[in-house]
Design a protein around this motif. Structure first.
Motif, mmCIF file in Angstrom:
data_model
loop_
_atom_site.group_PDB
_atom_site.id
_atom_site.type_symbol
_atom_site.label_atom_id
_atom_site.label_comp_id
_atom_site.label_asym_id
_atom_site.label_seq_id
_atom_site.Cartn_x
_atom_site.Cartn_y
_atom_site.Cartn_z
ATOM 1 N N LEU A 1 0.827 -1.201 0.000
ATOM 2 C CA LEU A 1 0.000 0.000 0.000
ATOM 3 C C LEU A 1 0.865 1.257 0.000
ATOM 4 O O LEU A 1 0.584 2.229 -0.706
ATOM 5 C CB LEU A 1 -0.925 0.000 1.216
ATOM 6 N N GLY A 2 1.931 1.238 0.778
ATOM 7 C CA GLY A 2 2.813 2.395 0.875
ATOM 8 C C GLY A 2 3.455 2.760 -0.451
ATOM 9 O O GLY A 2 3.617 3.941 -0.765
ATOM 10 N N GLU A 3 3.808 1.746 -1.253
ATOM 11 C CA GLU A 3 4.407 2.013 -2.565
ATOM 12 C C GLU A 3 3.411 2.734 -3.472
ATOM 13 O O GLU A 3 3.775 3.680 -4.184
ATOM 14 C CB GLU A 3 4.864 0.712 -3.206
ATOM 15 N N LYS A 4 2.149 2.301 -3.457
ATOM 16 C CA LYS A 4 1.121 2.950 -4.280
ATOM 17 C C LYS A 4 0.940 4.407 -3.861
ATOM 18 O O LYS A 4 0.852 5.304 -4.707
ATOM 19 C CB LYS A 4 -0.207 2.199 -4.150
ATOM 20 N N ALA B 1 6.401 10.719 -5.296
ATOM 21 C CA ALA B 1 7.478 10.442 -6.246
ATOM 22 C C ALA B 1 7.808 11.623 -7.139
ATOM 23 O O ALA B 1 8.935 11.724 -7.646
ATOM 24 C CB ALA B 1 7.114 9.223 -7.098
ATOM 25 N N ALA B 2 6.857 12.532 -7.351
ATOM 26 C CA ALA B 2 7.121 13.677 -8.214
ATOM 27 C C ALA B 2 8.282 14.515 -7.687
ATOM 28 O O ALA B 2 9.069 15.067 -8.464
ATOM 29 C CB ALA B 2 5.866 14.547 -8.336
ATOM 30 N N CYS B 3 8.399 14.618 -6.368
ATOM 31 C CA CYS B 3 9.487 15.400 -5.762
ATOM 32 C C CYS B 3 10.667 14.508 -5.358
ATOM 33 O O CYS B 3 11.813 14.793 -5.692
ATOM 34 C CB CYS B 3 8.980 16.156 -4.540
ATOM 35 N N HIS B 4 10.363 13.438 -4.626
ATOM 36 C CA HIS B 4 11.430 12.607 -4.070
ATOM 37 C C HIS B 4 11.912 11.520 -5.028
ATOM 38 O O HIS B 4 12.862 10.794 -4.686
ATOM 39 C CB HIS B 4 10.953 11.974 -2.756
ATOM 40 N N GLN B 5 11.265 11.412 -6.201
ATOM 41 C CA GLN B 5 11.623 10.469 -7.247
ATOM 42 C C GLN B 5 11.261 9.025 -6.857
ATOM 43 O O GLN B 5 11.315 8.660 -5.678
ATOM 44 C CB GLN B 5 13.102 10.567 -7.601
ATOM 45 N N ALA C 1 12.088 0.881 2.154
ATOM 46 C CA ALA C 1 12.395 0.757 0.729
ATOM 47 C C ALA C 1 13.818 1.226 0.438
ATOM 48 O O ALA C 1 14.474 1.836 1.286
ATOM 49 C CB ALA C 1 11.391 1.564 -0.084
ATOM 50 N N TRP C 2 14.286 0.910 -0.778
ATOM 51 C CA TRP C 2 15.569 1.385 -1.315
ATOM 52 C C TRP C 2 16.769 1.021 -0.437
ATOM 53 O O TRP C 2 17.776 1.734 -0.399
ATOM 54 C CB TRP C 2 15.548 2.912 -1.509
ATOM 55 N N GLY C 3 16.628 -0.055 0.322
ATOM 56 C CA GLY C 3 17.733 -0.480 1.177
ATOM 57 C C GLY C 3 17.755 0.162 2.543
ATOM 58 O O GLY C 3 18.683 -0.067 3.327
ATOM 59 N N ASN C 4 16.730 0.987 2.879
ATOM 60 C CA ASN C 4 16.690 1.580 4.225
ATOM 61 C C ASN C 4 16.532 0.487 5.292
ATOM 62 O O ASN C 4 17.199 0.514 6.326
ATOM 63 C CB ASN C 4 15.558 2.596 4.332
ATOM 64 N N ASN C 5 15.598 -0.440 5.044
ATOM 65 C CA ASN C 5 15.472 -1.680 5.832
ATOM 66 C C ASN C 5 15.548 -1.471 7.346
ATOM 67 O O ASN C 5 16.301 -2.154 8.044
ATOM 68 C CB ASN C 5 16.546 -2.691 5.404
ATOM 69 N N THR C 6 14.758 -0.551 7.857
ATOM 70 C CA THR C 6 14.766 -0.337 9.311
ATOM 71 C C THR C 6 13.938 -1.387 10.045
ATOM 72 O O THR C 6 14.109 -1.571 11.255
ATOM 73 C CB THR C 6 14.197 1.054 9.650
#
Length: 394
Positions: A295-298, A305-309, A372-377
């Motif tokens: 859900l978070g990805e959607k 994503a427009a700003c943070h890519q 996401a993106w390897g943050n993996n907290t």
């Protein structure tokens, strides 16, 4: 650069019902429209006020044409009939009171003739009294929020053009960059008062067919109004350069007969009340990490994503990266991260999403950004955490 060209392409389509000759010339040069489709004059619009504006425009235009004809005609006649080759000698006169009065009085009379209808039209445009319906319009980067003050209905209106069309992966549609997920619905034949404001920077709500264009300033409320004469779909756009995605902030108004509007407003109010009750139920449920990530990805791709890519890398010097950042990876910054998503950050383009998204969506997107993106907290935010923070705000 993509935003600039997208804005021009969008204005080519708006130009069919608007006053945007510069964009039309660019469209013509690019070959995206045929010459028969181009209109070089204002349109009459769909309201009595827009008709008055059109009539005023034509009146002033004809006065200017007449002035030009008389002035340049007199110049041409003088050049031909008083040329040196015919032996003409220039008249000598100084400090002629009659001429001074004449060339002062004539421009004053012309200006009065122009000012009288212009003042009448402007006063009519600013008269928002005795409205049948009031809509609060709030601009934010980069969307519009509409709230019907007489009804329990409010919603955000976002660009609905697909990202594949914007990136050139799919052909452009006829309403490219001029379509939204939820249009503003208004009744025909009723006086509608608009209140315009902003959450962040200066925007401008512009619908050419209504002759309505008002700035939406943060901390200030501007007023305007319209009475739509016929049902239909009317398009506009933000007319104030408001940041990176200014070209992706369209306006769509759907005008319905009064009976249809009453049915729509009743159904929408009922649906929103039901959705609010469902959100309360969802807030009491817990999500697993995979569910929150999905859900978070959607939510992230649709709103962030427009700003943070999409890859969380941001735009250096403009929008911060979320990938590997302290705010998204350090445990002690978890509360700050959630607070930032809910309330935004003053003085930046980071807007508050606390009223735009459900508690479950807010929890999911923060969870996604922290994993996401390897943050993996391994952090998992629940809707109850969001609701608790929102309650504390009250």
């Amino acid at each position: 650069m993509l935003t600039i060209f997208s804005s021009v392409h969008r204005e080519c389509h708006v130009g069919k019902n608007a006053i945007n000759h510069g964009a039309w010339l660019i469209c013509l040069a690019g070959g995206s429209v045929s010459a028969s489709e181009i209109t070089f004059n204002m349109t009459r619009g769909a309201t009595a006020i827009s008709q008055r504006v059109y009539d005023l425009h034509m009146t002033i235009f004809y006065i200017c044409c007449l002035i030009g004809l008389l002035v340049f005609g007199a110049m041409l006649w003088s050049i031909i009939h008083h040329r040196k080759s015919r032996g003409a000698k220039a008249a000598q006169f100084h400090e002629s009171t009659r001429i001074e009065l004449l060339w002062t009085a004539i421009p004053v009379l012309i200006l009065v003739a122009m000012a009288a209808p212009a003042t009448s039209t402007l006063l009519k445009m600013e008269d928002t009294s005795k409205a049948d319906l009031t809509v609060l319009i709030t601009g934010s980067q980069w969307k519009w929020h509409y709230k019907y003050l007489e009804h329990p209905v409010e919603f955000y209106s976002l660009l609905a053009t697909s990202k594949k069309q914007i990136s050139g992966e799919q052909p452009k549609s006829d309403t490219y960059l001029l379509e939204v997920d939820r249009p503003l619905v208004l009744p025909v034949g009723k006086k509608i008062r608009f209140l315009m404001t902003s959450d962040d920077v200066i925007h401008s709500w512009w619908v050419p067919a209504f002759a309505v264009k008002k700035d939406a300033n943060p901390g200030y409320i501007n007023e305007s109004w319209t009475r739509i004469d016929r049902p239909g779909t009317y398009r506009g756009q933000c007319a104030e350069l408001c940041g990176k995605d200014h070209g992706f902030m369209p306006i769509v108004v759907v005008a319905k007969p009064a009976e249809e509007f009453d049915g729509w407003i009743a159904k929408t109010a009922e649906d929103q009340a039901t959705a609010k009750a469902q959100q309360q139920d969802l807030a009491s449920q817990t999500m697993t990490l995979p569910q929150a990530m999905e859900l978070g990805e959607k939510v992230f791709l649709g709103h962030c994503a427009a700003c943070h890519q999409p890859a969380g890398t941001g735009l250096p010097g403009i929008f911060p990266a979320l990938k590997g950042s302290k705010i998204t990876t350090l445990a002690e910054n978890r509360a700050q991260h959630l607070n930032l998503v809910l309330h935004g950050k003053s003085g930046t383009a980071m807007q508050p999403f606390g009223k735009q998204l459900t508690a479950q969506e807010l929890a999911a997107v923060v969870t996604y950004e922290r994993n996401a993106w390897g943050n993996n907290t391994g952090d998992l935010i629940q809707a109850a955490d969001v609701q608790s923070l929102l309650k504390n705000d009250k």
